[in-house]
Every structure is written in structure tokens, then in C-alpha cells.
Motif scaffolding. Structure first.
Motif, PDB file in Angstrom:
ATOM      1  N   VAL A  12      -9.838  14.382  12.560  1.00 25.12           N
ATOM      2  CA  VAL A  12      -9.393  13.378  13.529  1.00 25.12           C
ATOM      3  C   VAL A  12      -8.810  14.053  14.777  1.00 25.12           C
ATOM      4  O   VAL A  12      -9.133  13.699  15.901  1.00 25.12           O
ATOM      5  CB  VAL A  12      -8.303  12.457  12.910  1.00 25.12           C
ATOM      6  N   PHE A  13      -7.976  15.066  14.540  1.00 24.99           N
ATOM      7  CA  PHE A  13      -7.320  15.722  15.672  1.00 24.99           C
ATOM      8  C   PHE A  13      -8.313  16.501  16.522  1.00 24.99           C
ATOM      9  O   PHE A  13      -8.194  16.557  17.738  1.00 24.99           O
ATOM     10  CB  PHE A  13      -6.199  16.646  15.194  1.00 24.99           C
ATOM     11  N   ARG A  14      -9.296  17.085  15.859  1.00 28.09           N
ATOM     12  CA  ARG A  14     -10.327  17.800  16.626  1.00 28.09           C
ATOM     13  C   ARG A  14     -11.043  16.826  17.537  1.00 28.09           C
ATOM     14  O   ARG A  14     -11.309  17.114  18.696  1.00 28.09           O
ATOM     15  CB  ARG A  14     -11.325  18.479  15.692  1.00 28.09           C
ATOM     16  N   GLY A  15     -11.319  15.647  16.987  1.00 26.65           N
ATOM     17  CA  GLY A  15     -12.000  14.623  17.777  1.00 26.65           C
ATOM     18  C   GLY A  15     -11.184  14.267  19.012  1.00 26.65           C
ATOM     19  O   GLY A  15     -11.721  14.088  20.100  1.00 26.65           O
ATOM     20  N   LEU A  16      -9.884  14.192  18.826  1.00 28.95           N
ATOM     21  CA  LEU A  16      -9.018  13.822  19.948  1.00 28.95           C
ATOM     22  C   LEU A  16      -8.962  14.915  21.004  1.00 28.95           C
ATOM     23  O   LEU A  16      -8.986  14.641  22.197  1.00 28.95           O
ATOM     24  CB  LEU A  16      -7.593  13.576  19.444  1.00 28.95           C
ATOM     25  N   SER A  17      -8.899  16.152  20.529  1.00 28.94           N
ATOM     26  CA  SER A  17      -8.707  17.218  21.507  1.00 28.94           C
ATOM     27  C   SER A  17      -9.979  17.485  22.289  1.00 28.94           C
ATOM     28  O   SER A  17      -9.967  18.168  23.296  1.00 28.94           O
ATOM     29  CB  SER A  17      -8.202  18.492  20.837  1.00 28.94           C
ATOM     30  N   LYS A  21      -8.086  13.057  28.824  1.00 27.64           N
ATOM     31  CA  LYS A  21      -7.014  12.083  28.670  1.00 27.64           C
ATOM     32  C   LYS A  21      -7.396  11.084  27.586  1.00 27.64           C
ATOM     33  O   LYS A  21      -8.563  10.858  27.323  1.00 27.64           O
ATOM     34  CB  LYS A  21      -6.792  11.362  29.990  1.00 27.64           C
ATOM     35  N   LEU A  22      -6.397  10.492  26.988  1.00 31.55           N
ATOM     36  CA  LEU A  22      -6.675   9.537  25.919  1.00 31.55           C
ATOM     37  C   LEU A  22      -6.387   8.117  26.389  1.00 31.55           C
ATOM     38  O   LEU A  22      -5.425   7.876  27.099  1.00 31.55           O
ATOM     39  CB  LEU A  22      -5.794   9.846  24.709  1.00 31.55           C
ATOM     40  N   SER A  23      -7.219   7.214  25.941  1.00 27.10           N
ATOM     41  CA  SER A  23      -6.956   5.807  26.220  1.00 27.10           C
ATOM     42  C   SER A  23      -6.322   5.194  24.972  1.00 27.10           C
ATOM     43  O   SER A  23      -6.327   5.793  23.902  1.00 27.10           O
ATOM     44  CB  SER A  23      -8.263   5.087  26.536  1.00 27.10           C
ATOM     45  N   GLU A  24      -5.823   4.000  25.145  1.00 23.61           N
ATOM     46  CA  GLU A  24      -5.234   3.295  24.005  1.00 23.61           C
ATOM     47  C   GLU A  24      -6.279   3.138  22.906  1.00 23.61           C
ATOM     48  O   GLU A  24      -5.982   3.234  21.719  1.00 23.61           O
ATOM     49  CB  GLU A  24      -4.733   1.936  24.492  1.00 23.61           C
ATOM     50  N   LYS A  25      -7.497   2.917  23.345  1.00 28.46           N
ATOM     51  CA  LYS A  25      -8.575   2.723  22.375  1.00 28.46           C
ATOM     52  C   LYS A  25      -8.827   4.009  21.580  1.00 28.46           C
ATOM     53  O   LYS A  25      -9.046   3.969  20.367  1.00 28.46           O
ATOM     54  CB  LYS A  25      -9.855   2.309  23.129  1.00 28.46           C
ATOM     55  N   ILE A  27      -6.688   6.222  20.858  1.00 26.74           N
ATOM     56  CA  ILE A  27      -5.584   6.393  19.908  1.00 26.74           C
ATOM     57  C   ILE A  27      -5.750   5.465  18.711  1.00 26.74           C
ATOM     58  O   ILE A  27      -5.604   5.880  17.563  1.00 26.74           O
ATOM     59  CB  ILE A  27      -4.231   6.162  20.619  1.00 26.74           C
ATOM     60  N   ASP A  28      -6.087   4.221  18.998  1.00 25.90           N
ATOM     61  CA  ASP A  28      -6.268   3.284  17.889  1.00 25.90           C
ATOM     62  C   ASP A  28      -7.380   3.732  16.961  1.00 25.90           C
ATOM     63  O   ASP A  28      -7.278   3.626  15.743  1.00 25.90           O
ATOM     64  CB  ASP A  28      -6.565   1.881  18.426  1.00 25.90           C
ATOM     65  N   ASN A  29      -8.408   4.224  17.561  1.00 25.78           N
ATOM     66  CA  ASN A  29      -9.538   4.698  16.776  1.00 25.78           C
ATOM     67  C   ASN A  29      -9.106   5.864  15.873  1.00 25.78           C
ATOM     68  O   ASN A  29      -9.411   5.896  14.679  1.00 25.78           O
ATOM     69  CB  ASN A  29     -10.647   5.115  17.740  1.00 25.78           C
ATOM     70  N   ALA A  30      -8.378   6.780  16.459  1.00 26.52           N
ATOM     71  CA  ALA A  30      -7.907   7.932  15.678  1.00 26.52           C
ATOM     72  C   ALA A  30      -6.962   7.483  14.569  1.00 26.52           C
ATOM     73  O   ALA A  30      -7.048   7.953  13.430  1.00 26.52           O
ATOM     74  CB  ALA A  30      -7.209   8.930  16.601  1.00 26.52           C
TER      75      ALA A  30
END
Ligand SMILES: Nc1nc2c(ncn2[C@@H]2O[C@H](COP(=O)(O)OP(=O)(O)OP(=O)(O)O)[C@@H](O)[C@H]2O)c(=O)[nH]1
Ligand SMILES: [Mg+2]
Length: 442
Positions: A12-17, A21-25, A27-30
Motif C-alpha cells: 500500500v505504501f509503495r503505491g502511495l509513494s 501529491k496525494l488527493s483525498e481519494k 488516501i481513502d483508497n490506500a
């Protein structure tokens, strides 16, 4: 234990990095994935719900969304909330103001009470105490022998009586014995049952009355999952527990009990058992377990260091330069300098705001000395040359090479790589890093 959870969270964290920039979506997805991973690890539903809500609330805050390293910020939040779930800080044993202190060890049959009593006694002995073990489990003769054997092996005295003597009497006599031996701690191994039942609770309550323990510790088999959590709640409401000891943490359970029990029962985990040997016993540190689960060693410290080292305003300027491809060798040099202040390079490159895209493509173990070399080369350039490398001709190249102790070809290579990097920046840094650019850090 926790391997699968760790793997899933890391994904999950790899996907985020991978995102800027991150959107609310995002974050919710993660968080949906985190939630699923926790549920699959058999973490209590309520615990998961609370946990996700806390993480979400903090992640949606401006602090993360506007941050330049949002993924790291989220890992940090997850870590902090995980620690909160596991119980903040280490819970020490509580000693009585009038020694000897008494610890009652209670739990279901086979949970590990007898082994754990011996482990606890050894732990106390190692911390300079004089423990006395008490065999108050008179339901089975073998139980008494088991404790006596364990005590003998560790050279710890064990108080025992015949099976016919009631556990209440054994405990009363044991307290006198403890005084006689000048013991500082009395560890009482009690009888367990298959299930929680009234006779057991009544007997334990009676013993508690008699012993006035400063610790009533429930031994919980971590392999039993959510049953363990329910049991802790029941024992606590009936007996008033001061601490939990999770045994068999070396097993291959999914870890749900360990992650839920503190939050649900409100009783702190004080120790964990990690093997059959008497020495396989450790105080419980929520932070250590959390970072083990997140599989990140000391990455968090690095995040904090990065936050301290990189001036936010300057980072913003750098980002802008990267976006407009006006990022030059001078900027690169200042990043390198900041970076070198901090420590192990390969983990740190990841945190360079301008270079984080590149960092992910880097091979593991980027070596310090190559960065030193790059730094030396850039330092030998004039400010003008750093801002506008195109003016570097043959004679300038020669001068820079001599100044930094490298060959002119090395300067060429650096400039070529830098030009490619600029090109990538112009393309929005979307593409994969060409293999020859990876060489820049080697
Ligand atoms: N792998 C592993 N085994 C453990 C651990 N703690 C206890 N055991 C094993 O679990 C089994 C039961 O341990 P005991 O200490 O006898 O459990 P008990 O609660 O006293 O059991 P009863 O007295 O029968 O109620 C033994 O085989 C222990 O070696 C641990 O942390 N890890
Ligand atoms: Mg036993």
C-alpha cells in the motif's frame, strides 16, 4: 507472525509513494487496503474501525495533503496510531511498596502459565531481584513438577506442597517462606481450565484476596486469535488485571490478537513470550512491534531527520525548479549537501524532494563515495558553470577535472547524465529513469 500483514502494508505504501501529491481519494483508497489487510490479519473489527478513522482524520489534514513527502507522512501517522493501539510506551512491572511484591499468573489451560512464571522469575532475577516461584496449581501433580524442574534449571527457589493442600493455603505459606528467604518477588503459577468458568474465577479471586498482588497477569496464547481478546475482557472484568503476557508470539498466527487485545481490554501488554525456552521472553515495546509490522526499521527517524534538515521553503522552491526544469547543478549540489548531513545514502535519496522519482529506480546500496565524487566535481565548477553547464567546454572540463581529481571523461559523464535528468524533468519526470542515469549514483 505479521509477515503477511507487513507485506500488504508495504505494498500500500509503495503505491502511495509512487505518486507526487496525494488527493483525498488516494488516501481513502490506500486506507481501504490497510483496513482489509488488518481484517485479514484477524484484527478485531472495532479496533480496525477506530484505527482507520484516526488515521484518516489525520491524513486528510492539510499537513499531509500539502506536504512534499505525503507518503512518508502517512506511514508516520499509521505508525503513531499503531503504537497507540498497542499501548503507548512500555508498561513496567508494578512492585509493592512492602516487599515481597506478588505477581499472580493466571490464564486458560495450556496458554503457557507455568513456562511464563519461570520466564518472569528469570527476568526478575536478571534484573537483580530475588524471586520465589510458587506452585499453586494443585489440579495436576505434573504441573507442580514442571515448575519445580524449571526453577531448578534456573537456580530459582520454588515453593511447593502436596497436591492435597488447597491453593489458598499454599499461597499463605508461600508468603511466609518468601519472608524467610528475603525474596523480593513472589511469582504464583495458578491452575487453568479449558474455558472460563465460575469455579476457576472464584478460586482466583480468593487467591487474589489472600496474596494482595501488585500484579495480576493474564497469560494469553497469541495463537488463539480473537478468543484471546474476549478472554482478556472477561478475566479483567472479573479479576481486575494489571497486565497481559502474550505467549507464542514466535508462532505463525496472523497477529490479530496481539494487535487488538490492548485496545479492546484496556489492559497493557507487559511481556511477550517468543519461544519455549525460559529465556525466550521480552518486555513488550509497542514502538518496536509497530515498526516491525510496518517493516521499516528506522525509516521513521529518517523521515524526521529529513523534516528537520530540509527547510520547507527551500524544498518548495526546488520543487518548482524541478517542475519548470530550471533545476541546475547548483541546486543539485545543495541537495547533495543536505543529504550527506543525514546518513545512509540509499535510504535518504528517497527523501530528496526533487530526486525522489529517481531514487526509486536506484539500485540498493548507493555508495557514499560516488556522491562525494559528484559533489567534488560540482564544487570545482564556477557558480556560472553550475547554473549553465552548457558553457563547459574542453578547457573548462580539463580544469574542473583537475580540481576535483577525476578524469575529464567523468565530467562529461556527469554532464550527460545531468542533461538527461533535465530532459526527464521537462517531460514531467513521468518516465522511467534510463539505466545510464542510474549510474550517476554509482
Ligand atoms: N513456541 C512457544 N511455546 C510456548 C511459549 N510459551 C509456552 N509455550 C509452550 O506451551 C505449552 C504449554 O505451556 P505451559 O507453561 O505448560 O502452559 P500452562 O498454561 O501452564 O498449562 P496448564 O498448566 O496445563 O494449564 C508448553 O509446551 C510450552 O513449552 C512461547 O512463548 N512460545
Ligand atoms: Mg501450568
Amino acid at each position: 507472525m505479521f509477515e503477511i500483514l507487513t507485506e500488504k502494508l508495504a505494498k500500500v505504501f509503495r503505491g502511495l509513494s509512487g505518486k507526487g501529491k496525494l488527493s483525498e481519494k488516494d488516501i481513502d483508497n490506500a486506507l481501504r487496503q490497510v483496513r482489509l489487510a488488518l481484517l485479514e490479519a484477524d484484527v478485531n473489527f472495532k479496533v480496525v474501525k477506530d484505527f482507520i478513522a484516526r488515521v484518516r482524520e489525520r491524513s486528510i489534514g492539510a499537513q499531509v495533503l500539502e506536504s512534499l513527502t505525503p507518503a512518508q507522512q502517512i506511514v508516520k501517522i499509521v505508525n503513531e496510531e499503531l503504537i497507540k493501539t498497542l499501548g503507548e510506551g512500555q508498561s513496567q512491572l508494578v512492585a509493592s511498596p512492602h516487599p515481597p511484591s506478588v505477581a499472580m499468573v493466571v490464564g486458560l489451560q495450556g496458554s503457557g502459565k507455568t513456562t511464563t512464571s519461570a520466564k518472569l522469575a528469570l527476568h526478575l532475577k536478571h534484573s537483580g531481584q530475588r524471586p520465589l516461584l510458587v506452585a499453586a496449581d494443585n489440579r495436576r501433580p505434573a504441573a507442580i513438577e514442571q515448575l519445580v524442574t524449571l526453577g531448578e534449571q534456573q537456580d530459582i527457589p520454588v515453593y511447593r506442597e502436596a497436591v492435597a493442600v488447597s491453593s489458598k493455603d499454599v499461597c499463605a505459606h508461600a508468603l511466609s517462606k518468601a519472608k524467610e528467604l528475603a525474596a523480593t518477588w513472589v511469582i504464583v503459577d495458578t491452575a487453568g481450565r479449558m474455558h472460563i468458568d465460575e469455579p476457576m474465577m472464584a478460586e482466583l479471586a480468593q487467591l487474589k484476596e489472600k496474596l494482595k498482588p501488585s500484579e495480576v497477569m493474564l497469560v494469553v496464547d497469541a495463537m488463539t486469535g480473537q478468543d484471546a481478546v474476549r478472554m482478556a475482557e472477561e478475566f479483567n472484568s472479573r479479576l481486575g488485571l494489571s497486565g497481559l503476557i502474550l505467549t507464542k508470539m514466535d508462532g505463525d498466527a496472523r497477529g490479530g490478537a496481539a494487535l487488538s487485545i490492548r485496545w479492546v481490554s484496556g489492559v497493557p501488554i507487559k511481556f511477550i513470550g517468543i519461544g519455549e525456552k525460559v529465556s525466550a521472553f521480552e518486555p513488550f515495546y509497542p514502538e518496536r512491534l509497530a515498526s516491525r509490522i510496518l517493516g521499516m526499521g528506522d525509516v521513521l527517524t529518517l523521515v524526521e531527520k529529513a523534516e528537520k534538515t530540509f527547510d520547507k521553503q527551500r524544498v518548495k522552491e526546488l520543487e518548482k525548479k524541478v517542475k519548470t526544469a530550471s533545476f541546475n547543478l547548483e541546486d543539485f549540489l545543495s541537495q547533495l549537501k543536505d543529504l550527506r548531513k543525514m546518513g545512509p545514502i540509499d535510504q535518504l535519496v528517497e527523501m530528496l524532494p526533487g530526486a525522489s522519482q529517481m531514487a526509486r529506480q536506484l539500485p540498493a546500496g548507493v555508495e557514499e563515495k560516488h556522491l562525494e565524487k559528484i559533489e567534488a566535481m560540482i564544487l570545482s565548477m564556477t557558480p556560472e558553470e553550475r547554473r549553465n553547464p552548457d558553457i563547459i567546454d574542453g578547457s573548462r572540463r580539463w580544469r574542473i577535472a583537475r580540481g576535483s581529481g577525476v578524469k575529464p571523461q567523468d565530467i562529461n559523464q556527469l554532464l550527460n547524465q545531468f542533461r538527461q535528468m533535465q530532459k526527464l524533468m521537462k517531460m514531467g519526470m513521468g518516465g522511467k529513469l534510463p539505466p545510464n542515469l542510474r549510474g550517476m549514483f554509482r
